[in-house]
Design a protein around this motif. Structure first.
Motif, PDB file in Angstrom:
ATOM      1  N   PRO A  17       0.887  -1.471   0.090  1.00 25.49           N
ATOM      2  CA  PRO A  17       0.411   0.147  -0.098  1.00 25.49           C
ATOM      3  C   PRO A  17       0.770   1.110   0.184  1.00 25.49           C
ATOM      4  O   PRO A  17       2.000   1.401   0.035  1.00 25.49           O
ATOM      5  CB  PRO A  17      -0.800   0.154   1.585  1.00 25.49           C
ATOM      6  N   ALA A  18       0.446   2.264  -0.374  1.00 29.85           N
ATOM      7  CA  ALA A  18       0.785   4.037  -0.432  1.00 29.85           C
ATOM      8  C   ALA A  18       0.109   4.570  -0.164  1.00 29.85           C
ATOM      9  O   ALA A  18      -0.375   4.542  -0.057  1.00 29.85           O
ATOM     10  CB  ALA A  18       1.519   3.871  -1.914  1.00 29.85           C
ATOM     11  N   VAL A  19       0.672   5.731   0.199  1.00 33.88           N
ATOM     12  CA  VAL A  19       0.291   7.317   0.633  1.00 33.88           C
ATOM     13  C   VAL A  19       0.343   8.028  -0.638  1.00 33.88           C
ATOM     14  O   VAL A  19       1.507   8.110  -1.058  1.00 33.88           O
ATOM     15  CB  VAL A  19       0.588   7.938   2.059  1.00 33.88           C
ATOM     16  N   GLU A  20      -0.405   8.899  -0.416  1.00 33.00           N
ATOM     17  CA  GLU A  20      -0.119   9.664  -1.151  1.00 33.00           C
ATOM     18  C   GLU A  20       0.722  11.033  -0.719  1.00 33.00           C
ATOM     19  O   GLU A  20      -0.340  12.010  -0.308  1.00 33.00           O
ATOM     20  CB  GLU A  20      -1.321  10.086  -2.461  1.00 33.00           C
ATOM     21  N   LEU A  21       1.752  11.023  -1.397  1.00 32.19           N
ATOM     22  CA  LEU A  21       2.825  12.250  -1.285  1.00 32.19           C
ATOM     23  C   LEU A  21       3.299  12.956  -1.939  1.00 32.19           C
ATOM     24  O   LEU A  21       3.477  14.415  -2.149  1.00 32.19           O
ATOM     25  CB  LEU A  21       3.806  12.063  -0.588  1.00 32.19           C
ATOM     26  N   CYS A  22       3.533  12.474  -3.685  1.00 30.04           N
ATOM     27  CA  CYS A  22       3.904  12.767  -4.559  1.00 30.04           C
ATOM     28  C   CYS A  22       2.504  13.805  -5.619  1.00 30.04           C
ATOM     29  O   CYS A  22       1.371  12.522  -5.718  1.00 30.04           O
ATOM     30  CB  CYS A  22       4.587  11.828  -5.600  1.00 30.04           C
ATOM     31  N   THR A  23       2.614  14.501  -6.328  1.00 35.51           N
ATOM     32  CA  THR A  23       2.070  14.858  -8.069  1.00 35.51           C
ATOM     33  C   THR A  23       2.655  14.238  -8.991  1.00 35.51           C
ATOM     34  O   THR A  23       3.836  14.278  -9.173  1.00 35.51           O
ATOM     35  CB  THR A  23       1.686  16.484  -8.231  1.00 35.51           C
ATOM     36  N   ILE A  44      14.428  15.252 -20.466  1.00 34.34           N
ATOM     37  CA  ILE A  44      14.600  15.142 -19.347  1.00 34.34           C
ATOM     38  C   ILE A  44      12.999  15.419 -18.362  1.00 34.34           C
ATOM     39  O   ILE A  44      11.706  15.487 -18.920  1.00 34.34           O
ATOM     40  CB  ILE A  44      15.012  16.920 -18.282  1.00 34.34           C
ATOM     41  N   LYS A  45      12.958  14.514 -17.126  1.00 34.39           N
ATOM     42  CA  LYS A  45      12.079  14.468 -16.020  1.00 34.39           C
ATOM     43  C   LYS A  45      12.269  14.906 -15.414  1.00 34.39           C
ATOM     44  O   LYS A  45      13.039  15.362 -15.096  1.00 34.39           O
ATOM     45  CB  LYS A  45      11.926  12.514 -15.641  1.00 34.39           C
ATOM     46  N   ARG A  46      10.974  15.681 -14.731  1.00 34.18           N
ATOM     47  CA  ARG A  46      11.040  16.536 -13.953  1.00 34.18           C
ATOM     48  C   ARG A  46      10.995  16.416 -12.239  1.00 34.18           C
ATOM     49  O   ARG A  46       9.413  16.387 -12.585  1.00 34.18           O
ATOM     50  CB  ARG A  46      10.129  17.856 -14.441  1.00 34.18           C
ATOM     51  N   ASP A  47      11.357  15.338 -12.115  1.00 35.04           N
ATOM     52  CA  ASP A  47      11.031  14.462 -11.026  1.00 35.04           C
ATOM     53  C   ASP A  47      10.638  15.930  -9.378  1.00 35.04           C
ATOM     54  O   ASP A  47      10.167  15.963  -8.486  1.00 35.04           O
ATOM     55  CB  ASP A  47      12.165  13.738  -9.933  1.00 35.04           C
ATOM     56  N   LEU A  59      10.728  10.925  -2.130  1.00 36.16           N
ATOM     57  CA  LEU A  59       9.539  11.214  -1.954  1.00 36.16           C
ATOM     58  C   LEU A  59       8.273   9.716  -2.418  1.00 36.16           C
ATOM     59  O   LEU A  59       7.668   9.287  -1.777  1.00 36.16           O
ATOM     60  CB  LEU A  59       8.803  12.146  -2.204  1.00 36.16           C
ATOM     61  N   ARG A  60       8.464   8.945  -3.364  1.00 39.11           N
ATOM     62  CA  ARG A  60       7.993   7.560  -3.706  1.00 39.11           C
ATOM     63  C   ARG A  60       8.392   6.188  -3.650  1.00 39.11           C
ATOM     64  O   ARG A  60       7.491   6.117  -2.954  1.00 39.11           O
ATOM     65  CB  ARG A  60       8.430   7.553  -5.685  1.00 39.11           C
TER      66      ARG A  60
END
Length: 98
Positions: A17-23, A44-47, A59-60
């Motif tokens: 399971p995961a909690v949502e911290l990231c957009t 480029i990926k905008r982490d 954060l992921r």
């Protein structure tokens, strides 16, 4: 909470399971000038856009670490000014953790 990994592997939701911290997802865009200069397609990926205050891939991982129900206290340690602990602290305070 809907994460791509859970959509792709639905059985994983009950086991990880995961909690949502990231957009998510974050933007990916072509680096026009660098692509022209090198003759290669550069993207480029905008982490850094994963969260308005703290960005990055840590954060992921925290989404899954903090998403698991705990029967024992969470113990975290690291060197002074550890990026991992600095990222963990504000989110751990918001969740029901010992």
């Amino acid at each position: 909470m809907s994460r791509l990994v859970h959509a792709r592997f639905p059985g994983l939701l009950s086991r990880a399971p995961a909690v949502e911290l990231c957009t998510l997802p974050t933007r990916v865009h072509r680096l026009e000038a660098a692509s022209r200069a090198t003759g290669a397609e550069l993207w480029i990926k905008r982490d850094g856009e994963t969260h308005r205050e703290l960005g990055g891939s840590k954060l992921r991982a925290l989404e899954f670490l903090l998403g698991e129900p705990r029967r024992r206290p969470l113990v975290a340690y690291g060197p002074e000014a550890s990026g991992w602990l600095l990222d963990l602290a504000p989110f751990a305070k918001k969740l029901p953790l010992d």
